[in-house]
Write an enzyme that holds these catalytic residues in place. Structure first.
Site, mmCIF file in Angstrom:
data_model
loop_
_atom_site.group_PDB
_atom_site.id
_atom_site.type_symbol
_atom_site.label_atom_id
_atom_site.label_comp_id
_atom_site.label_asym_id
_atom_site.label_seq_id
_atom_site.Cartn_x
_atom_site.Cartn_y
_atom_site.Cartn_z
ATOM 1 N N TYR A 11 -13.426 -2.512 10.145
ATOM 2 C CA TYR A 11 -12.074 -1.958 10.274
ATOM 3 C C TYR A 11 -11.505 -2.199 11.673
ATOM 4 O O TYR A 11 -10.352 -2.600 11.831
ATOM 5 C CB TYR A 11 -12.135 -0.464 9.968
ATOM 6 N N ALA A 12 -12.335 -1.991 12.701
ATOM 7 C CA ALA A 12 -11.885 -2.209 14.076
ATOM 8 C C ALA A 12 -11.526 -3.671 14.307
ATOM 9 O O ALA A 12 -10.513 -3.987 14.943
ATOM 10 C CB ALA A 12 -12.966 -1.761 15.065
ATOM 11 N N GLY A 65 0.826 -1.205 0.000
ATOM 12 C CA GLY A 65 0.000 0.000 0.000
ATOM 13 C C GLY A 65 0.857 1.251 0.000
ATOM 14 O O GLY A 65 0.533 2.249 0.641
ATOM 15 N N VAL A 109 -2.952 -7.844 -2.116
ATOM 16 C CA VAL A 109 -2.408 -8.565 -0.965
ATOM 17 C C VAL A 109 -3.380 -9.595 -0.399
ATOM 18 O O VAL A 109 -2.983 -10.440 0.412
ATOM 19 C CB VAL A 109 -1.962 -7.599 0.153
ATOM 20 N N LYS A 123 -8.215 -4.405 12.547
ATOM 21 C CA LYS A 123 -7.052 -3.792 13.175
ATOM 22 C C LYS A 123 -6.729 -4.403 14.538
ATOM 23 O O LYS A 123 -5.553 -4.480 14.930
ATOM 24 C CB LYS A 123 -7.260 -2.280 13.296
#
Length: 257
Positions: free
Chosen positions: A157-158, A14, A67, A161
């Protein structure tokens, strides 16, 4: 003075823009040969061409890869080794957002975010360790986020991550005996195209969104990609050889409140 990464090969995913590009710049400035890996191959090539490695023997290449695809990942890592002569540092930075409240979030929103952030880090590290373990040396830096602690509208997203943090700890245990360290950086608010898109989602101008965030931060400013690049470079350096399995929050104190 020697750069910390002279003679090293660093791959950053990225890396065509934002935090990834800032990290690629930092590694190149400290002497590394750098592989800029991005979904957009033309953007990766342009970013690699913009790097100015400190060491005259160092080079930069742009490589296109998804990826979340094992075939793409294996091919990309193979190219890094073939074209740059090895692999010593991997920074898993690739990411996307598909923000929405749970009842509006689609299965595709969930799968895409988990696929890029978490599966991507898994696939890239699995491919890289095949080179790290035999040489008994390697550094992995994963990108988490303060959103791992929970953030409205970011269930996908949480989860991704926080998953990165668990992956980081587990891989540190598994790979430590082979001379490989694995750490993560959890940025707070950083001025990038991705956070600018969040401003639009909230109905705010970029300036309003950044200003509000800065006002609620102990250091009184928002983060820059270079702040995260500096932390990643430290964790990837030999100075951090006794640090592994850790997540470093680089957020200007945002999570202290």
């Amino acid at each position: 003075m020697r750069g910390r990464f002279e003679g090293r090969v660093v791959a950053v995913t990225g890396a065509a823009r934002g935090i990834g590009f800032a990290a690629a710049q930092r590694f190149a400035a400290e002497g590394a040969s750098v592989a800029v890996i991005d979904l957009d191959e033309s953007a990766a090539a342009a970013a690699a061409a913009a790097l100015e490695p400190r060491d005259g023997a160092a080079r930069a290449v742009g490589i296109g890869a998804d990826v979340a695809s094992s075939a793409d990942v294996e091919a990309a890592v193979g190219r890094v080794v073939d074209e740059l002569g090895g692999l010593h540092v991997l920074m898993n930075n690739a990411g996307v957002t598909r923000d929405n409240l749970l009842f509006k979030m689609s299965e595709d929103d969930w799968d895409q975010v988990l696929g890029v952030h978490l599966k991507g880090a898994f696939l890239m590290t699995r491919a890289a360790q095949a080179h790290f373990v035999p040489q008994r040396y390697g550094k992995v830096v994963n990108l988490s986020s303060i959103s791992a602690l929970g953030n409205r509208g970011q269930a996908n997203y949480a989860a991704a991550k926080m998953g990165v943090q668990g992956l980081t700890r587990t891989l540190a245990i598994e790979l430590g005996p082979f001379g490989v360290t694995v750490n993560a950086v959890a940025p707070g608010f950083v001025a990038t195209e991705m956070t600018d898109a969040t401003a639009a989602r909230l109905g705010l101008t970029v300036e309003e969104f950044r200003s509000r965030t800065a006002q609620g931060n102990p250091v009184g400013r928002i983060g820059a990609p270079e702040d995260i690049a500096a932390a990643a470079a430290f964790l990837a350096s030999d100075e951090a050889s006794y640090i592994t399995g850790q997540t470093l929050y680089v957020d200007g104190g945002q999570t202290l409140g």
